[in-house]
Design a protein around this motif. Sequence first.
Motif, PDB file in Angstrom:
ATOM      1  N   THR A 100       0.548  -1.624   0.258  1.00  0.00           N
ATOM      2  CA  THR A 100      -0.157   0.051  -0.108  1.00  0.00           C
ATOM      3  C   THR A 100       0.672   1.307  -0.003  1.00  0.00           C
ATOM      4  N   LEU A 101       0.213   1.860  -1.263  1.00  0.00           N
ATOM      5  CA  LEU A 101       1.358   3.471  -1.734  1.00  0.00           C
ATOM      6  C   LEU A 101       1.022   4.533  -0.672  1.00  0.00           C
ATOM      7  N   TYR A 102       1.376   5.672   0.608  1.00  0.00           N
ATOM      8  CA  TYR A 102       0.741   6.235   0.630  1.00  0.00           C
ATOM      9  C   TYR A 102       1.284   7.329   0.621  1.00  0.00           C
ATOM     10  N   THR A 103       0.648   8.190   0.075  1.00  0.00           N
ATOM     11  CA  THR A 103       1.349   9.420  -0.810  1.00  0.00           C
ATOM     12  C   THR A 103       0.078  11.251  -0.572  1.00  0.00           C
ATOM     13  N   MET A 104       1.464  11.699   1.133  1.00  0.00           N
ATOM     14  CA  MET A 104       1.064  12.933   1.286  1.00  0.00           C
ATOM     15  C   MET A 104       1.231  14.064   0.369  1.00  0.00           C
ATOM     16  N   VAL A 105      -0.308  14.684   0.500  1.00  0.00           N
ATOM     17  CA  VAL A 105      -0.572  15.880  -0.579  1.00  0.00           C
ATOM     18  C   VAL A 105      -0.864  16.866  -0.097  1.00  0.00           C
ATOM     19  N   ASN A 106      -0.606  18.103   0.005  1.00  0.00           N
ATOM     20  CA  ASN A 106      -0.948  19.252  -0.093  1.00  0.00           C
ATOM     21  C   ASN A 106      -1.934  19.928  -0.440  1.00  0.00           C
ATOM     22  N   ASN A 107      -2.652  20.138   0.157  1.00  0.00           N
ATOM     23  CA  ASN A 107      -4.783  21.008  -0.068  1.00  0.00           C
ATOM     24  C   ASN A 107      -4.560  21.686  -0.588  1.00  0.00           C
ATOM     25  N   ARG A 108      -3.254  22.994  -0.695  1.00  0.00           N
ATOM     26  CA  ARG A 108      -3.033  23.626  -1.159  1.00  0.00           C
ATOM     27  C   ARG A 108      -2.180  24.433  -2.020  1.00  0.00           C
ATOM     28  N   THR A 109      -1.463  23.701  -2.482  1.00  0.00           N
ATOM     29  CA  THR A 109      -0.591  23.697  -3.442  1.00  0.00           C
ATOM     30  C   THR A 109      -0.963  22.462  -4.152  1.00  0.00           C
ATOM     31  N   GLY A 110      -1.302  21.557  -3.797  1.00  0.00           N
ATOM     32  CA  GLY A 110      -1.241  20.072  -4.446  1.00  0.00           C
ATOM     33  C   GLY A 110      -0.354  19.512  -5.478  1.00  0.00           C
ATOM     34  N   ALA A 111       0.837  19.801  -3.946  1.00  0.00           N
ATOM     35  CA  ALA A 111       2.272  19.023  -3.856  1.00  0.00           C
ATOM     36  C   ALA A 111       2.201  17.870  -3.490  1.00  0.00           C
ATOM     37  N   HIS A 150      -4.436  15.445   2.262  1.00  0.00           N
ATOM     38  CA  HIS A 150      -4.941  14.465   2.274  1.00  0.00           C
ATOM     39  C   HIS A 150      -3.603  13.626   2.632  1.00  0.00           C
ATOM     40  N   VAL A 151      -4.902  12.498   2.262  1.00  0.00           N
ATOM     41  CA  VAL A 151      -3.222  11.258   1.976  1.00  0.00           C
ATOM     42  C   VAL A 151      -4.390   9.854   0.463  1.00  0.00           C
ATOM     43  N   ARG A 152      -3.110  10.012  -0.495  1.00  0.00           N
ATOM     44  CA  ARG A 152      -3.952   9.165  -1.369  1.00  0.00           C
ATOM     45  C   ARG A 152      -3.377   7.781  -0.871  1.00  0.00           C
ATOM     46  N   ILE A 153      -4.089   6.435  -1.496  1.00  0.00           N
ATOM     47  CA  ILE A 153      -3.808   5.355  -0.343  1.00  0.00           C
ATOM     48  C   ILE A 153      -3.760   4.691  -2.064  1.00  0.00           C
ATOM     49  N   GLN A 154      -3.053   3.861  -1.971  1.00  0.00           N
ATOM     50  CA  GLN A 154      -2.889   2.895  -3.528  1.00  0.00           C
ATOM     51  C   GLN A 154      -2.624   1.557  -2.840  1.00  0.00           C
ATOM     52  N   ARG A 155      -3.613   0.851  -3.051  1.00  0.00           N
ATOM     53  CA  ARG A 155      -3.024  -1.176  -2.693  1.00  0.00           C
ATOM     54  C   ARG A 155      -3.457  -1.865  -3.854  1.00  0.00           C
ATOM     55  N   ILE A 156      -1.948  -3.064  -3.791  1.00  0.00           N
ATOM     56  CA  ILE A 156      -1.736  -3.971  -4.723  1.00  0.00           C
ATOM     57  C   ILE A 156      -1.530  -4.785  -3.655  1.00  0.00           C
ATOM     58  N   GLU A 157      -3.077  -6.375  -4.366  1.00  0.00           N
ATOM     59  CA  GLU A 157      -1.638  -7.321  -4.114  1.00  0.00           C
ATOM     60  C   GLU A 157      -1.214  -8.087  -5.079  1.00  0.00           C
ATOM     61  N   VAL A 158      -0.109  -8.564  -3.658  1.00  0.00           N
ATOM     62  CA  VAL A 158       0.743  -9.390  -4.784  1.00  0.00           C
ATOM     63  C   VAL A 158       2.021 -10.161  -4.212  1.00  0.00           C
ATOM     64  N   PRO A 159       1.807 -11.627  -4.787  1.00  0.00           N
ATOM     65  CA  PRO A 159       2.534 -12.690  -4.643  1.00  0.00           C
ATOM     66  C   PRO A 159       3.363 -12.419  -2.989  1.00  0.00           C
ATOM     67  N   PRO A 160       2.897 -13.864  -2.097  1.00  0.00           N
ATOM     68  CA  PRO A 160       3.623 -13.739  -0.964  1.00  0.00           C
ATOM     69  C   PRO A 160       5.225 -13.050  -0.842  1.00  0.00           C
ATOM     70  N   GLU A 161       6.165 -13.820  -2.098  1.00  0.00           N
ATOM     71  CA  GLU A 161       7.526 -13.471  -1.816  1.00  0.00           C
ATOM     72  C   GLU A 161       7.552 -12.325  -2.057  1.00  0.00           C
ATOM     73  N   VAL A 162       6.725 -12.290  -3.136  1.00  0.00           N
ATOM     74  CA  VAL A 162       6.847 -10.836  -3.451  1.00  0.00           C
ATOM     75  C   VAL A 162       6.985  -9.703  -2.401  1.00  0.00           C
ATOM     76  N   GLY A 191      -4.568  -3.715 -11.599  1.00  0.00           N
ATOM     77  CA  GLY A 191      -5.726  -4.244 -10.167  1.00  0.00           C
ATOM     78  C   GLY A 191      -4.616  -3.385  -8.609  1.00  0.00           C
ATOM     79  N   VAL A 192      -4.559  -2.173  -9.387  1.00  0.00           N
ATOM     80  CA  VAL A 192      -4.047  -1.969  -7.652  1.00  0.00           C
ATOM     81  C   VAL A 192      -5.837  -0.446  -7.957  1.00  0.00           C
ATOM     82  N   GLU A 193      -5.937  -0.444  -6.772  1.00  0.00           N
ATOM     83  CA  GLU A 193      -7.409   0.168  -5.756  1.00  0.00           C
ATOM     84  C   GLU A 193      -6.319   1.355  -5.061  1.00  0.00           C
ATOM     85  N   GLN A 194      -7.288   2.369  -4.824  1.00  0.00           N
ATOM     86  CA  GLN A 194      -7.141   3.531  -5.244  1.00  0.00           C
ATOM     87  C   GLN A 194      -8.199   4.391  -4.371  1.00  0.00           C
ATOM     88  N   SER A 195      -8.526   5.353  -3.106  1.00  0.00           N
ATOM     89  CA  SER A 195      -9.027   5.866  -2.638  1.00  0.00           C
ATOM     90  C   SER A 195      -8.013   7.592  -1.976  1.00  0.00           C
TER      91      SER A 195
END
Length: 210
Positions: free
Chosen positions: A47-58, A114-126, A180-184
């Motif tokens: 799950t990749l978390y990206t924190m984004v500035n609400n004012r600048t979008g950076a 705000h937080v952009r949440i991106q989740r992807i299922e992967v094989p156990p070994e990965v 297969g990425v799920e985003q919220s």
Amino acid sequence: MKLRSLALVVSAGLALAGCAVNTAGPDSSPEEAAAAAYQHNGPTALTLYTMVNNRTGAGAHTSLMINAPSQRVVFDPAGSVRLRAVPEVNDVLYGITPRVKRFYEGAHARKTYHVRIQRIEVPPEVAERALRMAQQEGPVASARCAASTSHILSQLPGFENISGTWYPLKLSEQFSKLPGVEQSVLRENDDDDKAIAIREFEQELAQGGQ
């Protein structure tokens, strides 16, 4: 170039790249990390978390939750959310229970970000390989959150199209193209001072456990 001008250029570059100034204290011991290990029974995933500035979008920060067969952790390079109840060794947070996960996400979502949440299922070994790489990657210098996270991802099977970047939003854009990425998106209106949320959560833990 004068030293003052050089310093301003470097500071501007770090600001554009995002990532907090690392405020972590001394590492926990290996024994503390091992004792806190939490195995989540859901699918192995990144799950990749990206924190984004609400004012600048950076993009302001990047981190990666790894749900491996052995345990679930958060690789939080140069991060600023640290809890006494959550051992941290070289920017890897251990003991990511459902309650800690919810707090970690919510602590970053506030009136200014705000937080952009991106989740992807992967094989156990990965997932297990990602965990081992995260443990070897840190500690990470300030402003290198996206660089260190993209370095890990680009070496994983199925993530070969991820290229190195210093910019959280650019990494998020690359991640979004994986099949297969799920985003919220998580938005909250808490106070901008994360220290307040940390104190309140630690009081809750002291009263009711994890």
